[in-house]
Design a protein around this motif. Structure first.
Motif, PDB file in Angstrom:
ATOM      1  N   LEU A 427      39.350  37.652  54.215  1.00 43.81           N
ATOM      2  CA  LEU A 427      40.720  38.167  54.210  1.00 43.81           C
ATOM      3  C   LEU A 427      41.711  37.064  53.868  1.00 43.81           C
ATOM      4  N   LEU A 428      41.517  35.889  54.438  1.00 49.20           N
ATOM      5  CA  LEU A 428      42.403  34.760  54.149  1.00 49.20           C
ATOM      6  C   LEU A 428      42.359  34.407  52.672  1.00 49.20           C
ATOM      7  N   ARG A 429      41.181  34.415  52.086  1.00 53.69           N
ATOM      8  CA  ARG A 429      41.065  34.070  50.668  1.00 53.69           C
ATOM      9  C   ARG A 429      41.803  35.079  49.802  1.00 53.69           C
ATOM     10  N   ALA A 430      41.723  36.351  50.147  1.00 48.29           N
ATOM     11  CA  ALA A 430      42.452  37.368  49.389  1.00 48.29           C
ATOM     12  C   ALA A 430      43.959  37.182  49.534  1.00 48.29           C
ATOM     13  N   GLU A 431      44.403  36.824  50.725  1.00 41.99           N
ATOM     14  CA  GLU A 431      45.837  36.599  50.952  1.00 41.99           C
ATOM     15  C   GLU A 431      46.331  35.365  50.207  1.00 41.99           C
ATOM     16  N   ARG A 432      45.514  34.335  50.116  1.00 44.68           N
ATOM     17  CA  ARG A 432      45.943  33.129  49.393  1.00 44.68           C
ATOM     18  C   ARG A 432      46.188  33.437  47.925  1.00 44.68           C
ATOM     19  N   TYR A 433      45.336  34.263  47.330  1.00 43.61           N
ATOM     20  CA  TYR A 433      45.599  34.643  45.936  1.00 43.61           C
ATOM     21  C   TYR A 433      46.970  35.306  45.818  1.00 43.61           C
ATOM     22  N   LYS A 434      47.249  36.268  46.675  1.00 45.47           N
ATOM     23  CA  LYS A 434      48.502  37.009  46.596  1.00 45.47           C
ATOM     24  C   LYS A 434      49.717  36.111  46.824  1.00 45.47           C
ATOM     25  N   GLU A 435      49.551  35.113  47.648  1.00 46.22           N
ATOM     26  CA  GLU A 435      50.667  34.237  47.989  1.00 46.22           C
ATOM     27  C   GLU A 435      50.979  33.231  46.892  1.00 46.22           C
ATOM     28  N   PHE A 436      49.969  32.746  46.163  1.00 45.59           N
ATOM     29  CA  PHE A 436      50.158  31.567  45.311  1.00 45.59           C
ATOM     30  C   PHE A 436      49.903  31.817  43.823  1.00 45.59           C
ATOM     31  N   VAL A 437      50.124  33.027  43.348  1.00 46.43           N
ATOM     32  CA  VAL A 437      49.976  33.304  41.913  1.00 46.43           C
ATOM     33  C   VAL A 437      50.839  32.327  41.115  1.00 46.43           C
ATOM     34  N   THR A 438      50.254  31.668  40.139  1.00 48.69           N
ATOM     35  CA  THR A 438      50.872  30.673  39.238  1.00 48.69           C
ATOM     36  C   THR A 438      51.439  29.451  39.963  1.00 48.69           C
ATOM     37  N   GLU A 439      50.933  29.145  41.153  1.00 52.44           N
ATOM     38  CA  GLU A 439      51.427  27.970  41.887  1.00 52.44           C
ATOM     39  C   GLU A 439      50.443  26.806  41.870  1.00 52.44           C
ATOM     40  N   GLN A 440      49.533  26.823  40.925  1.00 50.39           N
ATOM     41  CA  GLN A 440      48.673  25.674  40.695  1.00 50.39           C
ATOM     42  C   GLN A 440      47.807  25.338  41.915  1.00 50.39           C
ATOM     43  N   THR A 441      47.216  26.399  42.487  1.00 49.52           N
ATOM     44  CA  THR A 441      46.307  26.222  43.616  1.00 49.52           C
ATOM     45  C   THR A 441      44.940  26.880  43.389  1.00 49.52           C
ATOM     46  N   ARG A 442      44.838  27.803  42.444  1.00 48.87           N
ATOM     47  CA  ARG A 442      43.666  28.684  42.385  1.00 48.87           C
ATOM     48  C   ARG A 442      42.358  27.930  42.175  1.00 48.87           C
ATOM     49  N   TRP A 443      42.301  27.039  41.176  1.00 46.21           N
ATOM     50  CA  TRP A 443      41.057  26.292  40.930  1.00 46.21           C
ATOM     51  C   TRP A 443      40.723  25.420  42.139  1.00 46.21           C
ATOM     52  N   PHE A 444      41.734  24.765  42.712  1.00 50.71           N
ATOM     53  CA  PHE A 444      41.501  23.943  43.902  1.00 50.71           C
ATOM     54  C   PHE A 444      40.886  24.791  45.018  1.00 50.71           C
ATOM     55  N   ASP A 445      41.411  26.000  45.212  1.00 51.69           N
ATOM     56  CA  ASP A 445      40.895  26.866  46.270  1.00 51.69           C
ATOM     57  C   ASP A 445      39.454  27.270  46.007  1.00 51.69           C
ATOM     58  N   LEU A 446      39.175  27.742  44.793  1.00 52.00           N
ATOM     59  CA  LEU A 446      37.824  28.218  44.490  1.00 52.00           C
ATOM     60  C   LEU A 446      36.800  27.096  44.577  1.00 52.00           C
ATOM     61  N   VAL A 447      37.183  25.889  44.192  1.00 54.50           N
ATOM     62  CA  VAL A 447      36.282  24.734  44.314  1.00 54.50           C
ATOM     63  C   VAL A 447      36.073  24.391  45.778  1.00 54.50           C
ATOM     64  N   ARG A 448      37.155  24.378  46.556  1.00 57.71           N
ATOM     65  CA  ARG A 448      37.020  24.057  47.986  1.00 57.71           C
ATOM     66  C   ARG A 448      36.097  25.056  48.688  1.00 57.71           C
ATOM     67  N   TRP A 449      36.211  26.315  48.311  1.00 52.48           N
ATOM     68  CA  TRP A 449      35.380  27.352  48.928  1.00 52.48           C
ATOM     69  C   TRP A 449      33.989  27.424  48.306  1.00 52.48           C
ATOM     70  N   LYS A 450      33.753  26.666  47.250  1.00 49.39           N
ATOM     71  CA  LYS A 450      32.452  26.600  46.581  1.00 49.39           C
ATOM     72  C   LYS A 450      32.028  27.954  46.009  1.00 49.39           C
ATOM     73  N   ILE A 451      33.024  28.706  45.497  1.00 48.96           N
ATOM     74  CA  ILE A 451      32.733  30.014  44.913  1.00 48.96           C
ATOM     75  C   ILE A 451      33.314  30.116  43.496  1.00 48.96           C
ATOM     76  N   LEU A 452      33.545  28.988  42.855  1.00 47.10           N
ATOM     77  CA  LEU A 452      34.202  28.976  41.548  1.00 47.10           C
ATOM     78  C   LEU A 452      33.427  29.782  40.515  1.00 47.10           C
ATOM     79  N   VAL A 453      32.139  29.504  40.348  1.00 39.56           N
ATOM     80  CA  VAL A 453      31.353  30.142  39.289  1.00 39.56           C
ATOM     81  C   VAL A 453      31.228  31.635  39.545  1.00 39.56           C
ATOM     82  N   LYS A 454      30.881  32.004  40.755  1.00 43.12           N
ATOM     83  CA  LYS A 454      30.730  33.424  41.090  1.00 43.12           C
ATOM     84  C   LYS A 454      32.026  34.192  40.848  1.00 43.12           C
TER      85      LYS A 454
END
Length: 505
Positions: A427-454
């Motif tokens: 749920l938190l991950r879904a909320e982070r997307y909604k909060e930070f669209v175009t705020e230069q966080t998405r790749w950092f988040d997906l890498v931190r969560w280790k789910i980038l490729v999927k």
């Protein structure tokens, strides 16, 4: 020590910037250590470090869109226009870039330009004759900025050269271990916590900026080895910020990007942009990239990949929907609304002028805002203790603001207790997307969560691979120092045989 240079560091001169506003473009240059004589010199030198965030003579600036292209365009929700003429833009959009790609090499160069200027300021300001309080403040501002540049570098490229003075040995130009880079970042930010809570000049770093960035640094470092101690430190520093009483979520989400309401109570640190900044890419070029075709249905440079997956996922009552995306905009010339076939990214469209010119965009780019601190607190707490009351409270404050609910009272939109750690995490991950669209966080988040490729593979046209958990070391840097700047796994000329991302998704 012998002075050396690397291609990224060939611009050690500090740009002279008037100190009334951090975003005034440079009017000249000053040469290295011989410059530092007065308090004015010291102030101008540190302002020159800030200047790297928003000014670039030959292309677009660091926070003016360079990071946006790496951090958002290469992920799931953003794509380049189908008719894009830029091979560099197409390569990032399709995730087929290599070590010669424009943004890959320019972000490296701009980062080290900022680090070089910070190093000169930190090394030379102590000998300036003047007020010690002012000098210490300026040094700690430079340390904050150096930490910010290194934090971006270490996430993007992994091991990177760790240079902390104006003079350095040849071996200092080699890649330093990630752990050493993080140690330096933490040291700089700990020093920067001595900064004032509030600065007279808006846009300069504060103790809150340093503490909030420390929280984020520990959160990212914790994810590397799943360190409970680092997660606890991330939560600790986040709570220092939330307990300071200096910052809060503002009620109207759009106000975060209103040019008339800059540096408000949610803005902990932002890159400062103004109307009419001089220079090729001095302005906020994001405005151009997301609105290059204006009030037409021609595709702009950057566009959403899938409306159903990334736009329709918002509830209509969530105010973030119409701030993150514009389905329509008012056309004053026709006194009516123009309806877009595909929603436009909204946050950086300056509707006061509907600017398509990069020299006119005046919207600041939030680097750290209070919502991110609440997310850090919720995520770090959940990873250690599961979804306890602290984690629920932090996430619910964000959701209440999204749905225009009172911040301190229960809301129909609250996340109710009873989730598992995994359920809360999703749920938190879904909320982070909604909060930070175009705020230069998405790749950092997906890498931190280790789910980038999927995650990115779920979108057609994205050729993501496990090597993309890091960007390649720029080729023209490697041409200077091929052994010391060895290439990341999976890219051409890499000598690393074993996939370092085994177990990642």
């Amino acid at each position: 020590m012998k002075k050396n240079t690397i291609l990224s560091l060939i611009f050690p001169a500090l740009l002279f910037v008037a100190c009334e506003d951090l975003n005034i473009s440079p009017s000249g240059s000053i040469a290295g250590s011989d410059y530092y004589n007065t308090e004015e010199d010291a102030t101008a030198a540190v302002t020159g470090v800030y200047n790297v965030l928003t000014y670039e003579k030959n292309t677009t600036s660091y926070y003016g869109d360079m990071l946006l292209y790496l951090i958002d365009l290469s992920t799931d929700y953003m794509r380049a226009a189908a008719n894009s003429q830029s091979p560099d833009t197409r390569a990032l959009s399709s995730v087929t870039f290599d070590a010669g790609q424009l943004h890959v090499k320019t972000v490296w160069e701009q980062s080290y330009r900022g680090i070089s200027r910070a190093n000169l300021a930190i090394g030379n300001i102590p000998r300036v004759k003047g007020d010690e309080t002012l000098k210490n403040r300026l040094i700690n501002e430079a340390k904050f900025l150096r930490a910010l540049f290194y934090f971006n570098l270490v996430q993007l490229y992994g091991d990177v050269p760790l240079i902390t003075s104006g003079e350095y040995k040849t071996e200092d130009l080699n890649r330093a271990p990630v752990e050493d880079v993080y140690s330096q970042i933490i040291k700089d930010l700990t020093d920067a916590q001595q900064l004032p809570e509030i600065q007279a000049e808006k846009g300069r770093a504060t103790t809150g900026s340093a503490t909030a960035l420390l929280a984020r640094v520990y959160l990212v470092r914790a994810s590397i080895a799943n360190s409970a101690d680092d997660y606890r430190k991330a939560a600790q520093y986040a709570q220092e910020v939330t307990g300071s009483g200096v910052y809060r979520l503002i009620e109207n989400y759009y106000d975060l990007w209103d040019p008339a309401k800059k540096n408000g109570p949610e803005h902990i640190f932002s890159a400062q942009f103004t109307h009419g900044q001089a220079g090729t890419g001095a302005g906020n070029s994001i405005s151009h990239c997301v609105f290059s075709t204006g009030l037409t249905n021609n595709e702009p440079v950057l566009l959403i990949t899938d409306v159903a997956q990334f736009y329709d996922v918002f509830d209509d009552s969530d105010q973030r929907k119409d701030v993150s995306y514009a389905k329509r905009l008012f056309d004053a010339s026709k006194d009516s609304y123009f309806e877009f076939t595909v929603p436009r990214f909204r946050k950086y469209i300056d509707t006061t002028i509907l600017a398509t010119s990069t020299s006119q965009a005046a919207i600041n780019v939030p680097v750290i805002r209070y919502a991110d601190v609440l997310f850090t607190l919720a995520e770090a707490t959940n990873e250690v203790d599961g979804p306890n009351s602290v984690a629920y409270s932090a996430l619910n404050r964000i959701r209440r603001r999204a749905y225009r609910q009172p911040p301190d009272a229960a809301s129909p939109y609250d996340v109710l207790p009873g989730l598992t750690k995994e359920g809360f995490r999703d749920l938190l991950r879904a909320e982070r997307y909604k909060e930070f669209v175009t705020e230069q966080t998405r790749w950092f988040d997906l890498v931190r969560w280790k789910i980038l490729v999927k995650t990115v593979k779920s979108v057609p046209g994205k050729n993501i691979d496990f090597k993309n958990y890091r960007f390649p070391v720029p080729q023209r840097e490697r041409d200077i120092n091929p052994e010391g700047l060895w290439q990341n796994w999976g890219y051409e000329d890499s000598k690393i045989q074993t996939n370092p991302y085994q177990g990642y998704e």
